[in-house]
Design a protein around this motif. Sequence first.
Motif, PDB file in Angstrom:
ATOM      1  N   LEU A 100      41.076  44.106  32.932  1.00 23.37           N
ATOM      2  CA  LEU A 100      42.219  43.508  33.639  1.00 23.37           C
ATOM      3  C   LEU A 100      41.893  42.086  34.071  1.00 23.37           C
ATOM      4  O   LEU A 100      40.829  41.829  34.633  1.00 23.37           O
ATOM      5  CB  LEU A 100      42.586  44.371  34.853  1.00 23.37           C
ATOM      6  CG  LEU A 100      43.859  43.968  35.617  1.00 23.37           C
ATOM      7  CD1 LEU A 100      44.576  45.221  36.131  1.00 23.37           C
ATOM      8  CD2 LEU A 100      43.555  43.039  36.779  1.00 23.37           C
ATOM      9  N   GLN A 101      42.825  41.180  33.759  1.00 25.79           N
ATOM     10  CA  GLN A 101      42.657  39.781  34.160  1.00 25.79           C
ATOM     11  C   GLN A 101      43.767  39.373  35.126  1.00 25.79           C
ATOM     12  O   GLN A 101      44.947  39.519  34.817  1.00 25.79           O
ATOM     13  CB  GLN A 101      42.714  38.877  32.921  1.00 25.79           C
ATOM     14  CG  GLN A 101      42.491  37.406  33.240  1.00 25.79           C
ATOM     15  CD  GLN A 101      42.931  36.486  32.107  1.00 25.79           C
ATOM     16  OE1 GLN A 101      43.320  36.941  31.037  1.00 25.79           O
ATOM     17  NE2 GLN A 101      42.879  35.185  32.355  1.00 25.79           N
ATOM     18  N   VAL A 102      43.364  38.892  36.295  1.00 26.68           N
ATOM     19  CA  VAL A 102      44.334  38.423  37.293  1.00 26.68           C
ATOM     20  C   VAL A 102      44.509  36.921  37.144  1.00 26.68           C
ATOM     21  O   VAL A 102      43.532  36.197  36.938  1.00 26.68           O
ATOM     22  CB  VAL A 102      43.842  38.748  38.721  1.00 26.68           C
ATOM     23  CG1 VAL A 102      44.725  38.079  39.764  1.00 26.68           C
ATOM     24  CG2 VAL A 102      43.817  40.254  38.954  1.00 26.68           C
ATOM     25  N   PHE A 103      45.751  36.449  37.236  1.00 29.27           N
ATOM     26  CA  PHE A 103      46.012  35.007  37.238  1.00 29.27           C
ATOM     27  C   PHE A 103      46.118  34.519  38.676  1.00 29.27           C
ATOM     28  O   PHE A 103      46.372  35.300  39.580  1.00 29.27           O
ATOM     29  CB  PHE A 103      47.301  34.695  36.474  1.00 29.27           C
ATOM     30  CG  PHE A 103      47.215  35.083  35.019  1.00 29.27           C
ATOM     31  CD1 PHE A 103      46.545  34.278  34.116  1.00 29.27           C
ATOM     32  CD2 PHE A 103      47.756  36.281  34.577  1.00 29.27           C
ATOM     33  CE1 PHE A 103      46.428  34.647  32.780  1.00 29.27           C
ATOM     34  CE2 PHE A 103      47.647  36.656  33.244  1.00 29.27           C
ATOM     35  CZ  PHE A 103      46.988  35.837  32.343  1.00 29.27           C
ATOM     36  N   GLY A 104      45.964  33.211  38.844  1.00 33.01           N
ATOM     37  CA  GLY A 104      46.151  32.642  40.171  1.00 33.01           C
ATOM     38  C   GLY A 104      44.847  32.341  40.867  1.00 33.01           C
ATOM     39  O   GLY A 104      43.769  32.618  40.352  1.00 33.01           O
TER      40      GLY A 104
ATOM     41  N   SER B 130      49.836  38.597  39.549  1.00 36.60           N
ATOM     42  CA  SER B 130      50.180  38.800  38.140  1.00 36.60           C
ATOM     43  C   SER B 130      48.918  39.057  37.352  1.00 36.60           C
ATOM     44  O   SER B 130      47.889  38.432  37.613  1.00 36.60           O
ATOM     45  CB  SER B 130      50.864  37.551  37.575  1.00 36.60           C
ATOM     46  OG  SER B 130      52.135  37.414  38.134  1.00 36.60           O
ATOM     47  N   PHE B 131      49.013  39.965  36.398  1.00 34.83           N
ATOM     48  CA  PHE B 131      47.818  40.304  35.633  1.00 34.83           C
ATOM     49  C   PHE B 131      48.198  40.808  34.253  1.00 34.83           C
ATOM     50  O   PHE B 131      49.366  41.135  33.996  1.00 34.83           O
ATOM     51  CB  PHE B 131      46.990  41.367  36.378  1.00 34.83           C
ATOM     52  CG  PHE B 131      47.750  42.615  36.717  1.00 34.83           C
ATOM     53  CD1 PHE B 131      47.854  43.656  35.810  1.00 34.83           C
ATOM     54  CD2 PHE B 131      48.382  42.747  37.952  1.00 34.83           C
ATOM     55  CE1 PHE B 131      48.554  44.808  36.118  1.00 34.83           C
ATOM     56  CE2 PHE B 131      49.102  43.901  38.272  1.00 34.83           C
ATOM     57  CZ  PHE B 131      49.196  44.933  37.353  1.00 34.83           C
ATOM     58  N   VAL B 132      47.214  40.840  33.366  1.00 32.85           N
ATOM     59  CA  VAL B 132      47.371  41.477  32.059  1.00 32.85           C
ATOM     60  C   VAL B 132      46.189  42.425  31.861  1.00 32.85           C
ATOM     61  O   VAL B 132      45.112  42.211  32.414  1.00 32.85           O
ATOM     62  CB  VAL B 132      47.429  40.463  30.886  1.00 32.85           C
ATOM     63  CG1 VAL B 132      48.704  39.648  30.937  1.00 32.85           C
ATOM     64  CG2 VAL B 132      46.219  39.540  30.882  1.00 32.85           C
TER      65      VAL B 132
ATOM     66  N   LEU C  28      48.822  52.031  42.785  1.00 32.06           N
ATOM     67  CA  LEU C  28      48.913  51.059  41.690  1.00 32.06           C
ATOM     68  C   LEU C  28      47.663  51.150  40.814  1.00 32.06           C
ATOM     69  O   LEU C  28      47.755  51.202  39.579  1.00 32.06           O
ATOM     70  CB  LEU C  28      49.057  49.642  42.274  1.00 32.06           C
ATOM     71  CG  LEU C  28      48.849  48.462  41.317  1.00 32.06           C
ATOM     72  CD1 LEU C  28      49.991  48.375  40.306  1.00 32.06           C
ATOM     73  CD2 LEU C  28      48.747  47.131  42.079  1.00 32.06           C
ATOM     74  N   ILE C  29      46.511  51.184  41.463  1.00 30.79           N
ATOM     75  CA  ILE C  29      45.247  51.227  40.715  1.00 30.79           C
ATOM     76  C   ILE C  29      45.139  52.524  39.907  1.00 30.79           C
ATOM     77  O   ILE C  29      44.784  52.494  38.722  1.00 30.79           O
ATOM     78  CB  ILE C  29      44.029  51.088  41.677  1.00 30.79           C
ATOM     79  CG1 ILE C  29      44.142  49.804  42.511  1.00 30.79           C
ATOM     80  CG2 ILE C  29      42.709  51.152  40.905  1.00 30.79           C
ATOM     81  CD1 ILE C  29      44.210  48.523  41.715  1.00 30.79           C
ATOM     82  N   GLU C  30      45.496  53.651  40.528  1.00 30.28           N
ATOM     83  CA  GLU C  30      45.487  54.930  39.794  1.00 30.28           C
ATOM     84  C   GLU C  30      46.388  54.861  38.567  1.00 30.28           C
ATOM     85  O   GLU C  30      46.036  55.342  37.490  1.00 30.28           O
ATOM     86  CB  GLU C  30      45.997  56.070  40.687  1.00 30.28           C
ATOM     87  CG  GLU C  30      44.990  56.610  41.679  1.00 30.28           C
ATOM     88  CD  GLU C  30      45.689  57.461  42.751  1.00 30.28           C
ATOM     89  OE1 GLU C  30      46.697  58.129  42.424  1.00 30.28           O
ATOM     90  OE2 GLU C  30      45.234  57.412  43.910  1.00 30.28           O
ATOM     91  N   GLY C  31      47.562  54.275  38.746  1.00 24.18           N
ATOM     92  CA  GLY C  31      48.520  54.154  37.640  1.00 24.18           C
ATOM     93  C   GLY C  31      47.972  53.284  36.512  1.00 24.18           C
ATOM     94  O   GLY C  31      48.158  53.587  35.331  1.00 24.18           O
ATOM     95  N   LEU C  32      47.269  52.222  36.889  1.00 31.55           N
ATOM     96  CA  LEU C  32      46.707  51.327  35.868  1.00 31.55           C
ATOM     97  C   LEU C  32      45.589  52.029  35.095  1.00 31.55           C
ATOM     98  O   LEU C  32      45.468  51.869  33.875  1.00 31.55           O
ATOM     99  CB  LEU C  32      46.183  50.045  36.526  1.00 31.55           C
ATOM    100  CG  LEU C  32      47.260  49.144  37.145  1.00 31.55           C
ATOM    101  CD1 LEU C  32      46.614  48.003  37.928  1.00 31.55           C
ATOM    102  CD2 LEU C  32      48.188  48.588  36.074  1.00 31.55           C
ATOM    103  N   LEU C  33      44.796  52.814  35.798  1.00 36.53           N
ATOM    104  CA  LEU C  33      43.733  53.558  35.111  1.00 36.53           C
ATOM    105  C   LEU C  33      44.352  54.595  34.178  1.00 36.53           C
ATOM    106  O   LEU C  33      43.861  54.830  33.068  1.00 36.53           O
ATOM    107  CB  LEU C  33      42.802  54.220  36.136  1.00 36.53           C
ATOM    108  CG  LEU C  33      41.983  53.222  36.976  1.00 36.53           C
ATOM    109  CD1 LEU C  33      41.210  53.939  38.087  1.00 36.53           C
ATOM    110  CD2 LEU C  33      41.017  52.409  36.102  1.00 36.53           C
ATOM    111  N   ASP C  34      45.471  55.189  34.598  1.00 35.43           N
ATOM    112  CA  ASP C  34      46.181  56.143  33.744  1.00 35.43           C
ATOM    113  C   ASP C  34      46.717  55.441  32.491  1.00 35.43           C
ATOM    114  O   ASP C  34      46.670  55.988  31.389  1.00 35.43           O
ATOM    115  CB  ASP C  34      47.317  56.798  34.526  1.00 35.43           C
ATOM    116  CG  ASP C  34      48.025  57.863  33.700  1.00 35.43           C
ATOM    117  OD1 ASP C  34      47.322  58.628  33.006  1.00 35.43           O
ATOM    118  OD2 ASP C  34      49.274  57.930  33.741  1.00 35.43           O
ATOM    119  N   ALA C  35      47.242  54.213  32.670  1.00 31.60           N
ATOM    120  CA  ALA C  35      47.758  53.459  31.519  1.00 31.60           C
ATOM    121  C   ALA C  35      46.646  53.255  30.483  1.00 31.60           C
ATOM    122  O   ALA C  35      46.875  53.375  29.279  1.00 31.60           O
ATOM    123  CB  ALA C  35      48.319  52.113  31.968  1.00 31.60           C
TER     124      ALA C  35
END
Lengths: 141, 415
Positions: B328-332, B344-346, B402-409
């Motif tokens: 995961l890369q965070v912008f800003g 924002s991140f990708v 949010l973090i749990e959801g991202l790990l699920d993704a």
Amino acid sequence: MDELYRDQILEHYKRPHNFGKLDEYDLDFEDTNPLCGDEQHVFIKLDDDGRVEKVSFEGQGCAISTAATSLLTDELDGLTRDELLQIPKEKVLELLGIEISATRMKCALLGLKAVKGASLGASADWDDEGAPGDPGESESL
Amino acid sequence: MSTAVETQLDLEKIRASFPALSREIHGKPVAYLDSAASSQRVEASLQAVDRYERRHHSNVHRGAHTLSAEATAAYEGARATVADFIGASDRNEVVFCRNATEAINIVARSWGETNLGEGDRVALTVMEHHSNIVPWQQLAERKGVEIEWIGLSENSQLDLDALDAALDKGVKLVGVTHLSNVLGTVDPLAEISRRAHAAGALVMADGAQAAPKLPLSVTDLDVDFYAMSGHKLYGPTGIGVLWARKDLLAEMPPFIGGGSMIKKVTQEGTTFADPPARFEAGTPPISQAIGLAAALRWLQGLGMDLVNAHEREITDYALKRLAEVPGLQVFGPAPSVDRVGPVSFVIEGIHPHDVAEILDRHAVAVRSGHHCAQPLMDYLGVPATTRASFAVHTDRSEIDRLIEGLLDARRVFKL
């Protein structure tokens, strides 16, 4: 297995078929999904009878739009421009073989829209689905 | 009874003030991390609108009857609340309009059309929302105005040297966001105004994201125009604010003509009302203005310093947790720099739209796409990002989800 992100969908997302730009092509069109910024550019080479000989696409998209266009471009060989215009939306949904929600319909159909755009030489358009009324009427919040 | 000075917000009480937060999505309580797009409505605002519409509604201004007097008092009172909230010295500097977009369009159409011509320059930052780009491009198209773009320095902050370079070319107006809706960068508006004014340029600040998060004084910031939207301030849609310096408003022609914005109309022509009425043609969004004012008074009751401290704390926590997600890369800006709000991140290998879809299954509401900032997406070299954005009611457990959801993704995409 995930209902939406099935192996076949992920496979086409990670390694899309017919991806890249054709060296020579007769028709091309770029369409976008302004909601999420997805872009797909379709290239079509026709044979002497005016039938699709080669097709490719490139662009940036989500798993659904990329897989849909990858699957669709496998099916277009031998079709005429008119036949491309006749492809129903259901064809793409059938190829995907998954339930597509209203919010993802634009993703699923972006490639088909670009293919029709290439055939027409102009942006193909269709009505957006919407639901009349107040969400609270049918759903208790 | 406690007499201790409050140093922290009572988050439980605040969350109970937002009816929408009790909503369940797919059987789970919603974690609403999309307040940068539109915030949920606070109960105080919903009630104020409801009371007004049930008991006090009439058209404003010039009515001799009691209901009209009540509606007028409430509408003009809302203007006074806005002036107080943004630190304006005069309520007549507050123009009600539809949203921040319309506020900026008023400036471009009225001030810009009158004061800018062939070869004049407007400077915009690459961080601007389309609302502070498109009106100026339209003006450029009509009048031959040129647009100068100001980029970012390292750490995703505005490049002040590039600002100076643009000002050296003779810029007439600088369009700048107070808080980037993608990066969370807080722009140093007071310093930007100082430099712009020294070069003879005005400053149009887009405060849509900043107003709910930063203690605000347009007087201290010394900007010339400031725009904001009610629906990002826990109030209704359909209400926005243009604040402008009184001397500027006085010289600006109306943008839309009609009722309420006139002094006198004859067959030969019309003389226009003084500001702010000159810019409020037709029946205004009365209940929306009242709803906005109620939301602002609620925020003032909490104290914007405490609101700001909470928003910074939750942003820092989100940045810390997001760093745990592989790929995961965070912008800003880095957390140590002046940033608050949207993150924002990708994630490598998953398109932002798919990230948002999978988060929705966890009842975590985020936004994916270009966030109406396509020039910034180009600048960052990405077609889209996923954005989580926070509010006065955001708590740490929502960030954890949010973090749990991202790990699920990542699991769904077999990464």
